[in-house]
Scaffold this motif. Structure first.
Motif, PDB file in Angstrom:
ATOM      1  N   THR A  79    -131.152  30.735  34.665  1.00 26.06           N
ATOM      2  CA  THR A  79    -132.118  31.837  34.544  1.00 26.06           C
ATOM      3  C   THR A  79    -131.771  32.985  35.482  1.00 26.06           C
ATOM      4  O   THR A  79    -132.594  33.864  35.719  1.00 26.06           O
ATOM      5  N   SER A  80    -130.537  32.998  35.988  1.00 19.72           N
ATOM      6  CA  SER A  80    -130.154  33.996  36.987  1.00 19.72           C
ATOM      7  C   SER A  80    -129.623  35.286  36.392  1.00 19.72           C
ATOM      8  O   SER A  80    -129.380  36.248  37.119  1.00 19.72           O
ATOM      9  N   THR A  81    -129.406  35.330  35.082  1.00 22.59           N
ATOM     10  CA  THR A  81    -128.834  36.520  34.464  1.00 22.59           C
ATOM     11  C   THR A  81    -129.760  37.047  33.375  1.00 22.59           C
ATOM     12  O   THR A  81    -130.790  36.447  33.044  1.00 22.59           O
ATOM     13  N   ALA A  84    -130.682  34.655  29.930  1.00 22.10           N
ATOM     14  CA  ALA A  84    -131.264  33.431  30.486  1.00 22.10           C
ATOM     15  C   ALA A  84    -131.179  32.281  29.482  1.00 22.10           C
ATOM     16  O   ALA A  84    -131.334  32.473  28.270  1.00 22.10           O
ATOM     17  N   VAL A  85    -130.934  31.089  30.021  1.00 22.55           N
ATOM     18  CA  VAL A  85    -130.870  29.876  29.215  1.00 22.55           C
ATOM     19  C   VAL A  85    -131.718  28.811  29.896  1.00 22.55           C
ATOM     20  O   VAL A  85    -131.560  28.550  31.087  1.00 22.55           O
ATOM     21  N   THR A  86    -132.627  28.218  29.135  1.00 22.93           N
ATOM     22  CA  THR A  86    -133.412  27.092  29.626  1.00 22.93           C
ATOM     23  C   THR A  86    -133.264  25.946  28.642  1.00 22.93           C
ATOM     24  O   THR A  86    -133.593  26.090  27.459  1.00 22.93           O
ATOM     25  N   VAL A  87    -132.744  24.824  29.119  1.00 19.69           N
ATOM     26  CA  VAL A  87    -132.516  23.661  28.271  1.00 19.69           C
ATOM     27  C   VAL A  87    -133.231  22.470  28.883  1.00 19.69           C
ATOM     28  O   VAL A  87    -133.085  22.187  30.078  1.00 19.69           O
ATOM     29  N   GLY A  88    -134.028  21.772  28.076  1.00 18.00           N
ATOM     30  CA  GLY A  88    -134.711  20.570  28.535  1.00 18.00           C
ATOM     31  C   GLY A  88    -133.928  19.325  28.196  1.00 18.00           C
ATOM     32  O   GLY A  88    -133.108  19.329  27.265  1.00 18.00           O
ATOM     33  N   PRO A 210    -115.524  37.464  31.997  1.00 13.66           N
ATOM     34  CA  PRO A 210    -116.868  37.957  32.356  1.00 13.66           C
ATOM     35  C   PRO A 210    -117.479  38.764  31.219  1.00 13.66           C
ATOM     36  O   PRO A 210    -116.797  39.532  30.534  1.00 13.66           O
ATOM     37  N   GLY A 211    -118.782  38.564  31.028  1.00  9.33           N
ATOM     38  CA  GLY A 211    -119.500  39.301  29.996  1.00  9.33           C
ATOM     39  C   GLY A 211    -119.492  38.647  28.633  1.00  9.33           C
ATOM     40  O   GLY A 211    -120.015  39.212  27.667  1.00  9.33           O
ATOM     41  N   THR A 212    -118.907  37.432  28.543  1.00 12.22           N
ATOM     42  CA  THR A 212    -118.890  36.717  27.261  1.00 12.22           C
ATOM     43  C   THR A 212    -120.091  35.785  27.211  1.00 12.22           C
ATOM     44  O   THR A 212    -120.087  34.732  27.846  1.00 12.22           O
ATOM     45  N   PRO A 213    -121.144  36.124  26.474  1.00 12.55           N
ATOM     46  CA  PRO A 213    -122.343  35.278  26.470  1.00 12.55           C
ATOM     47  C   PRO A 213    -122.143  34.019  25.649  1.00 12.55           C
ATOM     48  O   PRO A 213    -121.343  33.978  24.710  1.00 12.55           O
ATOM     49  N   SER A 214    -122.882  32.986  26.015  1.00  5.13           N
ATOM     50  CA  SER A 214    -122.833  31.719  25.307  1.00  5.13           C
ATOM     51  C   SER A 214    -123.848  31.696  24.167  1.00  5.13           C
ATOM     52  O   SER A 214    -124.914  32.328  24.242  1.00  5.13           O
ATOM     53  N   ALA A 215    -123.531  30.924  23.136  1.00  3.22           N
ATOM     54  CA  ALA A 215    -124.486  30.732  22.042  1.00  3.22           C
ATOM     55  C   ALA A 215    -125.705  29.946  22.496  1.00  3.22           C
ATOM     56  O   ALA A 215    -126.704  29.871  21.762  1.00  3.22           O
ATOM     57  N   LEU A 216    -125.676  29.375  23.701  1.00  4.48           N
ATOM     58  CA  LEU A 216    -126.869  28.740  24.254  1.00  4.48           C
ATOM     59  C   LEU A 216    -128.029  29.731  24.320  1.00  4.48           C
ATOM     60  O   LEU A 216    -129.197  29.334  24.217  1.00  4.48           O
ATOM     61  N   THR A 217    -127.718  31.000  24.481  1.00  3.92           N
ATOM     62  CA  THR A 217    -128.769  32.022  24.572  1.00  3.92           C
ATOM     63  C   THR A 217    -129.483  32.228  23.237  1.00  3.92           C
ATOM     64  O   THR A 217    -130.532  32.876  23.203  1.00  3.92           O
ATOM     65  N   LEU A 218    -128.932  31.682  22.160  1.00  6.04           N
ATOM     66  CA  LEU A 218    -129.519  31.862  20.826  1.00  6.04           C
ATOM     67  C   LEU A 218    -130.328  30.662  20.355  1.00  6.04           C
ATOM     68  O   LEU A 218    -130.902  30.690  19.266  1.00  6.04           O
TER      69      LEU A 218
END
Length: 376
Positions: A79-81, A84-88, A210-218
Protein backbone atom coordinates in the motif's frame (compact mmCIF):
# COMPACT_ATOMS: atom_id res chain seq x y z
CA UNK A 1 7.97 -46.57 -25.59
CA UNK A 2 8.15 -49.75 -27.62
CA UNK A 3 5.16 -51.93 -26.86
CA UNK A 4 3.01 -49.34 -25.10
CA UNK A 5 2.72 -46.53 -27.67
CA UNK A 6 -0.67 -47.86 -28.77
CA UNK A 7 -1.91 -47.66 -25.16
CA UNK A 8 -1.05 -43.98 -24.80
CA UNK A 9 -3.74 -41.37 -25.29
CA UNK A 10 -3.85 -40.56 -29.04
CA UNK A 11 -3.16 -36.85 -28.47
CA UNK A 12 0.06 -37.71 -26.58
CA UNK A 13 1.51 -40.13 -29.12
CA UNK A 14 4.65 -38.72 -30.66
CA UNK A 15 4.76 -35.80 -28.24
CA UNK A 16 8.03 -34.65 -26.69
CA UNK A 17 8.37 -34.07 -22.95
CA UNK A 18 9.39 -30.64 -21.70
CA UNK A 19 13.04 -30.33 -20.86
CA UNK A 20 15.97 -27.94 -21.02
CA UNK A 21 19.51 -29.33 -21.33
CA UNK A 22 21.15 -29.92 -17.94
CA UNK A 23 24.81 -29.98 -18.92
CA UNK A 24 27.88 -29.79 -16.71
CA UNK A 25 29.47 -26.64 -18.12
CA UNK A 26 31.24 -23.71 -16.42
CA UNK A 27 28.53 -21.13 -17.22
CA UNK A 28 24.87 -22.23 -17.21
CA UNK A 29 22.62 -19.46 -18.47
CA UNK A 30 19.81 -21.41 -20.11
CA UNK A 31 16.99 -21.83 -17.56
CA UNK A 32 16.58 -18.35 -16.03
CA UNK A 33 17.71 -19.51 -12.60
CA UNK A 34 19.03 -16.99 -10.13
CA UNK A 35 22.80 -17.58 -10.20
CA UNK A 36 23.29 -16.51 -6.59
CA UNK A 37 23.24 -19.24 -3.92
CA UNK A 38 21.02 -18.98 -0.87
CA UNK A 39 22.95 -16.95 1.75
CA UNK A 40 24.29 -18.98 4.70
CA UNK A 41 22.12 -17.22 7.28
CA UNK A 42 19.00 -17.97 5.24
CA UNK A 43 20.09 -21.57 4.65
CA UNK A 44 20.51 -21.98 8.40
CA UNK A 45 16.96 -20.77 9.01
CA UNK A 46 15.64 -23.11 6.30
CA UNK A 47 17.44 -26.02 7.94
CA UNK A 48 15.98 -25.11 11.31
CA UNK A 49 12.50 -24.87 9.78
CA UNK A 50 12.78 -28.39 8.37
CA UNK A 51 14.10 -29.72 11.66
CA UNK A 52 11.13 -28.19 13.46
CA UNK A 53 8.63 -30.20 11.40
CA UNK A 54 10.71 -33.37 11.01
CA UNK A 55 9.36 -35.15 14.06
CA UNK A 56 5.80 -34.62 12.84
CA UNK A 57 6.33 -36.13 9.41
CA UNK A 58 4.24 -39.10 10.51
CA UNK A 59 1.26 -36.73 10.18
CA UNK A 60 -0.14 -35.23 7.02
CA UNK A 61 0.76 -31.59 6.37
CA UNK A 62 -1.61 -28.67 6.84
CA UNK A 63 -3.94 -29.22 3.91
CA UNK A 64 -4.74 -25.51 3.73
CA UNK A 65 -1.08 -24.39 4.11
CA UNK A 66 -2.39 -21.65 6.39
CA UNK A 67 0.90 -20.07 7.45
CA UNK A 68 2.25 -20.04 3.91
CA UNK A 69 -0.85 -18.37 2.50
CA UNK A 70 -0.66 -15.69 5.18
CA UNK A 71 3.03 -15.10 4.46
CA UNK A 72 2.47 -14.89 0.70
CA UNK A 73 -0.46 -12.51 1.15
CA UNK A 74 1.69 -10.26 3.32
CA UNK A 75 4.45 -10.31 0.71
CA UNK A 76 2.05 -9.37 -2.12
CA UNK A 77 0.30 -6.61 -0.18
CA UNK A 78 1.80 -3.20 -0.92
CA UNK A 79 0.00 0.00 0.00
CA UNK A 80 3.06 2.24 -0.25
CA UNK A 81 2.55 3.38 -3.85
CA UNK A 82 -0.17 4.86 -6.04
CA UNK A 83 -0.74 1.33 -7.40
CA UNK A 84 -1.83 -0.08 -4.04
CA UNK A 85 -2.33 -3.83 -3.70
CA UNK A 86 -4.08 -5.57 -0.82
CA UNK A 87 -4.23 -9.36 -0.87
CA UNK A 88 -5.80 -11.52 1.83
CA UNK A 89 -4.76 -15.10 2.67
CA UNK A 90 -8.08 -16.36 1.32
CA UNK A 91 -7.07 -15.00 -2.12
CA UNK A 92 -3.82 -16.98 -2.27
CA UNK A 93 -3.15 -20.46 -3.60
CA UNK A 94 0.18 -22.29 -3.82
CA UNK A 95 1.68 -25.40 -5.34
CA UNK A 96 4.89 -27.27 -6.07
CA UNK A 97 6.16 -24.66 -8.49
CA UNK A 98 4.01 -22.35 -10.57
CA UNK A 99 3.51 -25.15 -13.10
CA UNK A 100 1.38 -27.05 -10.60
CA UNK A 101 -0.60 -23.90 -9.89
CA UNK A 102 -1.16 -23.47 -13.63
CA UNK A 103 -2.18 -27.12 -13.86
CA UNK A 104 -4.77 -26.62 -11.12
CA UNK A 105 -6.24 -23.72 -13.10
CA UNK A 106 -6.50 -25.78 -16.28
CA UNK A 107 -7.93 -28.77 -14.41
CA UNK A 108 -10.62 -26.57 -12.91
CA UNK A 109 -11.49 -24.37 -15.89
CA UNK A 110 -10.25 -26.26 -18.94
CA UNK A 111 -10.66 -29.85 -20.09
CA UNK A 112 -12.33 -31.61 -23.02
CA UNK A 113 -14.49 -29.40 -25.25
CA UNK A 114 -12.80 -26.29 -23.80
CA UNK A 115 -10.22 -23.97 -25.34
CA UNK A 116 -7.20 -22.12 -24.01
CA UNK A 117 -5.61 -19.20 -25.85
CA UNK A 118 -2.06 -17.91 -25.50
CA UNK A 119 -0.01 -15.50 -27.57
CA UNK A 120 3.05 -17.13 -29.10
CA UNK A 121 5.94 -17.02 -28.48
CA UNK A 122 5.25 -17.33 -24.76
CA UNK A 123 5.86 -19.78 -21.94
CA UNK A 124 6.03 -23.24 -23.49
CA UNK A 125 4.38 -24.96 -20.52
CA UNK A 126 1.05 -23.21 -21.05
CA UNK A 127 0.13 -25.34 -24.11
CA UNK A 128 1.73 -28.46 -22.63
CA UNK A 129 -0.28 -28.21 -19.40
CA UNK A 130 -3.44 -27.38 -21.32
CA UNK A 131 -3.06 -30.30 -23.68
CA UNK A 132 -2.22 -32.74 -20.90
CA UNK A 133 -5.78 -32.48 -19.59
CA UNK A 134 -7.48 -32.43 -22.98
CA UNK A 135 -7.90 -28.69 -23.39
CA UNK A 136 -7.71 -27.46 -26.99
CA UNK A 137 -4.81 -25.04 -27.32
CA UNK A 138 -4.88 -22.07 -29.70
CA UNK A 139 -1.65 -20.30 -30.64
CA UNK A 140 -2.49 -16.62 -30.74
CA UNK A 141 -0.21 -14.19 -32.54
CA UNK A 142 2.05 -11.36 -31.45
CA UNK A 143 3.43 -8.55 -33.56
CA UNK A 144 0.08 -7.50 -34.97
CA UNK A 145 0.24 -3.71 -35.20
CA UNK A 146 3.45 -3.38 -33.16
CA UNK A 147 7.03 -4.63 -33.19
CA UNK A 148 7.80 -8.30 -33.67
CA UNK A 149 6.97 -9.46 -30.15
CA UNK A 150 4.51 -6.83 -28.95
CA UNK A 151 0.93 -7.66 -28.05
CA UNK A 152 -1.52 -4.83 -28.49
CA UNK A 153 -4.94 -4.58 -26.87
CA UNK A 154 -6.62 -4.37 -30.28
CA UNK A 155 -4.93 -7.51 -31.59
CA UNK A 156 -5.49 -9.50 -28.39
CA UNK A 157 -9.17 -8.59 -28.21
CA UNK A 158 -9.73 -9.52 -31.86
CA UNK A 159 -8.22 -12.95 -31.23
CA UNK A 160 -10.25 -13.47 -28.06
CA UNK A 161 -13.44 -12.67 -29.95
CA UNK A 162 -12.47 -15.02 -32.77
CA UNK A 163 -11.68 -18.04 -30.58
CA UNK A 164 -13.97 -17.46 -27.57
CA UNK A 165 -11.63 -19.32 -25.16
CA UNK A 166 -12.37 -20.59 -21.66
CA UNK A 167 -8.85 -19.73 -20.50
CA UNK A 168 -6.55 -16.93 -21.66
CA UNK A 169 -2.85 -16.90 -20.80
CA UNK A 170 -0.93 -13.64 -20.74
CA UNK A 171 2.73 -13.37 -19.71
CA UNK A 172 4.16 -10.20 -18.23
CA UNK A 173 7.11 -10.10 -18.44
CA UNK A 174 6.80 -12.56 -21.26
CA UNK A 175 9.01 -15.62 -21.55
CA UNK A 176 11.00 -15.88 -23.84
CA UNK A 177 10.86 -12.29 -25.09
CA UNK A 178 11.21 -10.47 -21.75
CA UNK A 179 8.60 -7.89 -22.75
CA UNK A 180 6.05 -6.59 -20.25
CA UNK A 181 2.40 -5.91 -21.00
CA UNK A 182 0.64 -2.62 -20.57
CA UNK A 183 -2.24 -3.11 -18.17
CA UNK A 184 -4.66 -1.83 -20.79
CA UNK A 185 -4.05 -5.11 -22.64
CA UNK A 186 -5.03 -7.12 -19.56
CA UNK A 187 -8.11 -4.96 -18.97
CA UNK A 188 -9.20 -5.20 -22.59
CA UNK A 189 -8.73 -8.97 -22.74
CA UNK A 190 -10.62 -9.45 -19.49
CA UNK A 191 -13.54 -7.37 -20.78
CA UNK A 192 -13.63 -9.21 -24.11
CA UNK A 193 -13.21 -12.74 -22.74
CA UNK A 194 -16.54 -12.80 -20.94
CA UNK A 195 -16.58 -16.55 -20.28
CA UNK A 196 -12.85 -17.02 -19.67
CA UNK A 197 -10.52 -17.15 -16.70
CA UNK A 198 -7.72 -14.74 -17.59
CA UNK A 199 -4.33 -15.80 -16.22
CA UNK A 200 -1.49 -13.29 -16.06
CA UNK A 201 1.77 -15.18 -15.55
CA UNK A 202 4.10 -12.85 -13.64
CA UNK A 203 6.93 -15.28 -12.90
CA UNK A 204 9.50 -12.54 -13.54
CA UNK A 205 7.62 -9.57 -12.10
CA UNK A 206 10.29 -8.64 -9.54
CA UNK A 207 12.75 -7.93 -12.37
CA UNK A 208 10.52 -5.46 -14.21
CA UNK A 209 11.88 -2.00 -14.88
CA UNK A 210 10.65 0.90 -12.68
CA UNK A 211 7.12 2.04 -13.44
CA UNK A 212 5.90 -1.35 -14.67
CA UNK A 213 2.69 -2.02 -12.70
CA UNK A 214 1.57 -5.51 -11.78
CA UNK A 215 -1.75 -7.03 -12.78
CA UNK A 216 -2.26 -7.51 -9.03
CA UNK A 217 -3.54 -3.93 -9.09
CA UNK A 218 -6.45 -5.09 -11.29
CA UNK A 219 -7.74 -7.94 -9.11
CA UNK A 220 -10.41 -6.01 -7.22
CA UNK A 221 -13.77 -6.42 -8.92
CA UNK A 222 -12.51 -8.94 -11.47
CA UNK A 223 -13.49 -12.42 -10.24
CA UNK A 224 -12.12 -14.19 -13.34
CA UNK A 225 -8.64 -12.64 -13.17
CA UNK A 226 -5.67 -14.62 -11.83
CA UNK A 227 -2.08 -13.51 -11.27
CA UNK A 228 0.49 -16.29 -10.93
CA UNK A 229 3.94 -15.87 -9.39
CA UNK A 230 6.90 -18.04 -8.38
CA UNK A 231 9.65 -18.11 -5.78
CA UNK A 232 12.00 -19.81 -8.27
CA UNK A 233 13.45 -16.72 -9.91
CA UNK A 234 13.86 -13.56 -7.84
CA UNK A 235 13.91 -15.51 -4.57
CA UNK A 236 16.70 -17.83 -5.83
CA UNK A 237 14.49 -20.72 -4.74
CA UNK A 238 14.09 -22.86 -7.87
CA UNK A 239 14.95 -26.03 -5.94
CA UNK A 240 12.33 -25.23 -3.33
CA UNK A 241 9.53 -25.67 -5.92
CA UNK A 242 7.04 -23.08 -4.68
CA UNK A 243 4.66 -21.22 -6.97
CA UNK A 244 1.51 -19.35 -6.09
CA UNK A 245 -1.33 -17.20 -7.34
CA UNK A 246 -3.64 -14.44 -6.21
CA UNK A 247 -7.28 -14.29 -7.30
CA UNK A 248 -10.83 -13.82 -6.07
CA UNK A 249 -11.69 -16.01 -3.09
CA UNK A 250 -14.36 -17.95 -4.99
CA UNK A 251 -11.90 -18.87 -7.72
CA UNK A 252 -9.34 -20.01 -5.15
CA UNK A 253 -12.00 -22.13 -3.45
CA UNK A 254 -12.68 -23.89 -6.76
CA UNK A 255 -9.08 -25.08 -6.97
CA UNK A 256 -9.63 -27.34 -3.96
CA UNK A 257 -11.76 -29.52 -6.24
CA UNK A 258 -8.78 -30.50 -8.40
CA UNK A 259 -5.72 -30.47 -6.15
CA UNK A 260 -4.36 -33.76 -4.88
CA UNK A 261 -4.83 -34.28 -1.13
CA UNK A 262 -2.11 -32.68 0.99
CA UNK A 263 -0.27 -31.56 -2.12
CA UNK A 264 2.22 -29.30 -0.30
CA UNK A 265 4.51 -31.23 2.03
CA UNK A 266 5.31 -30.01 5.53
CA UNK A 267 8.99 -29.34 4.63
CA UNK A 268 7.94 -27.39 1.53
CA UNK A 269 5.59 -25.21 3.55
CA UNK A 270 8.20 -24.71 6.27
CA UNK A 271 11.04 -23.64 3.98
CA UNK A 272 8.79 -21.34 1.96
CA UNK A 273 7.58 -19.53 5.08
CA UNK A 274 11.17 -19.26 6.30
CA UNK A 275 12.31 -17.89 2.94
CA UNK A 276 9.59 -15.25 2.99
CA UNK A 277 10.88 -14.12 6.40
CA UNK A 278 14.11 -13.32 4.56
CA UNK A 279 12.49 -11.76 1.50
CA UNK A 280 14.58 -8.59 1.60
CA UNK A 281 17.81 -10.60 1.75
CA UNK A 282 16.85 -13.05 -0.99
CA UNK A 283 15.61 -10.24 -3.23
CA UNK A 284 18.84 -8.34 -2.64
CA UNK A 285 20.32 -9.79 -5.83
CA UNK A 286 17.52 -8.50 -8.08
CA UNK A 287 19.08 -5.11 -8.81
CA UNK A 288 22.48 -6.69 -9.53
CA UNK A 289 20.84 -9.10 -11.97
CA UNK A 290 18.91 -6.29 -13.65
CA UNK A 291 22.16 -4.40 -14.14
CA UNK A 292 23.71 -7.44 -15.83
CA UNK A 293 20.61 -7.84 -18.01
CA UNK A 294 20.87 -4.24 -19.20
CA UNK A 295 24.59 -4.66 -19.74
CA UNK A 296 23.91 -7.68 -21.96
CA UNK A 297 21.39 -5.72 -24.03
CA UNK A 298 23.83 -2.85 -24.54
CA UNK A 299 26.84 -4.98 -25.44
CA UNK A 300 24.98 -7.32 -27.79
CA UNK A 301 23.74 -4.30 -29.71
CA UNK A 302 27.34 -3.09 -29.99
CA UNK A 303 28.26 -6.50 -31.44
CA UNK A 304 25.71 -6.02 -34.21
CA UNK A 305 23.04 -8.30 -32.75
CA UNK A 306 19.39 -7.51 -32.06
CA UNK A 307 18.62 -7.84 -28.32
CA UNK A 308 15.05 -7.34 -27.11
CA UNK A 309 14.82 -4.84 -24.20
CA UNK A 310 13.83 -6.96 -21.22
CA UNK A 311 11.85 -6.68 -18.00
CA UNK A 312 12.93 -10.16 -16.90
CA UNK A 313 16.19 -11.78 -15.78
CA UNK A 314 17.07 -12.85 -19.31
CA UNK A 315 17.58 -11.40 -22.77
CA UNK A 316 16.28 -12.71 -26.07
CA UNK A 317 18.63 -11.69 -28.87
CA UNK A 318 18.32 -12.03 -32.61
CA UNK A 319 20.22 -11.21 -35.77
CA UNK A 320 21.81 -14.67 -35.84
CA UNK A 321 22.48 -16.33 -39.17
CA UNK A 322 22.18 -19.80 -37.64
CA UNK A 323 20.93 -19.87 -34.03
CA UNK A 324 21.68 -23.57 -33.58
CA UNK A 325 25.27 -23.12 -34.74
CA UNK A 326 25.77 -20.12 -32.48
CA UNK A 327 24.39 -22.18 -29.57
CA UNK A 328 27.00 -24.85 -30.30
CA UNK A 329 29.78 -22.28 -30.67
CA UNK A 330 28.94 -20.83 -27.26
CA UNK A 331 28.75 -24.30 -25.71
CA UNK A 332 32.20 -25.07 -27.11
CA UNK A 333 33.38 -22.08 -25.07
CA UNK A 334 31.75 -23.34 -21.89
CA UNK A 335 28.62 -21.17 -22.03
CA UNK A 336 25.16 -22.77 -22.13
CA UNK A 337 22.28 -20.60 -23.37
CA UNK A 338 18.79 -21.54 -24.57
CA UNK A 339 17.59 -22.22 -28.08
CA UNK A 340 13.89 -21.41 -27.72
CA UNK A 341 12.96 -22.45 -31.24
CA UNK A 342 12.58 -18.97 -32.72
CA UNK A 343 14.56 -18.74 -35.96
CA UNK A 344 17.66 -16.51 -35.66
CA UNK A 345 17.17 -15.96 -31.89
CA UNK A 346 18.68 -17.32 -28.66
CA UNK A 347 17.94 -16.52 -25.02
CA UNK A 348 20.50 -15.94 -22.27
CA UNK A 349 19.95 -15.63 -18.52
CA UNK A 350 21.43 -12.62 -16.74
CA UNK A 351 23.70 -14.11 -14.09
CA UNK A 352 26.59 -12.86 -12.01
CA UNK A 353 29.03 -10.26 -13.40
CA UNK A 354 31.57 -13.04 -13.95
CA UNK A 355 29.02 -15.12 -15.88
CA UNK A 356 28.10 -12.08 -17.95
CA UNK A 357 31.80 -11.52 -18.69
CA UNK A 358 32.11 -15.11 -19.88
CA UNK A 359 29.02 -14.93 -22.09
CA UNK A 360 29.89 -11.57 -23.64
CA UNK A 361 33.48 -12.66 -24.18
CA UNK A 362 32.30 -15.79 -25.96
CA UNK A 363 29.82 -13.80 -28.04
CA UNK A 364 32.55 -11.37 -29.06
CA UNK A 365 34.57 -14.32 -30.35
CA UNK A 366 31.71 -15.79 -32.39
CA UNK A 367 29.87 -12.58 -33.37
CA UNK A 368 31.30 -12.26 -36.87
CA UNK A 369 30.29 -15.79 -37.81
CA UNK A 370 27.00 -15.56 -35.90
CA UNK A 371 25.80 -12.56 -37.92
CA UNK A 372 27.22 -13.57 -41.32
CA UNK A 373 24.12 -14.49 -43.30
CA UNK A 374 26.16 -15.05 -46.43
CA UNK A 375 27.20 -18.33 -44.80
CA UNK A 376 23.65 -19.64 -45.13
Amino acid sequence: MTGIEHLLRPDLRGATAYGAPQLDVPVRLNTNENSYPVPPEVAADLTAAVAAVATDLNRYPDREFTDLRAALAAYLTDTSTDHAVTVGPEQVWAGNGSNEVLQHLVLAFGGPDRTALGFTPAYSMHPIISGSVGTTWVDGLRGQGGTAFDLTAESAVAQVREHRPHLVFLCSPNNPTGTALDLDVVEAVYAAAERAVVVVDEAYAEFARPGTPSALTLLAGRPRLVVTRTMSKAFAFAGGRVGYLAADRALVDALRLVRLPYHLSSPTQAIAVAALRHASTLLGTVEVIKAQRDRIVERLAELGLDPVPSDANFVLFGGLADAAQTWRDLLDRGVLVRDVGIPHYLRVTAGTPAETDAFLGAMAEVAARATDRSAL
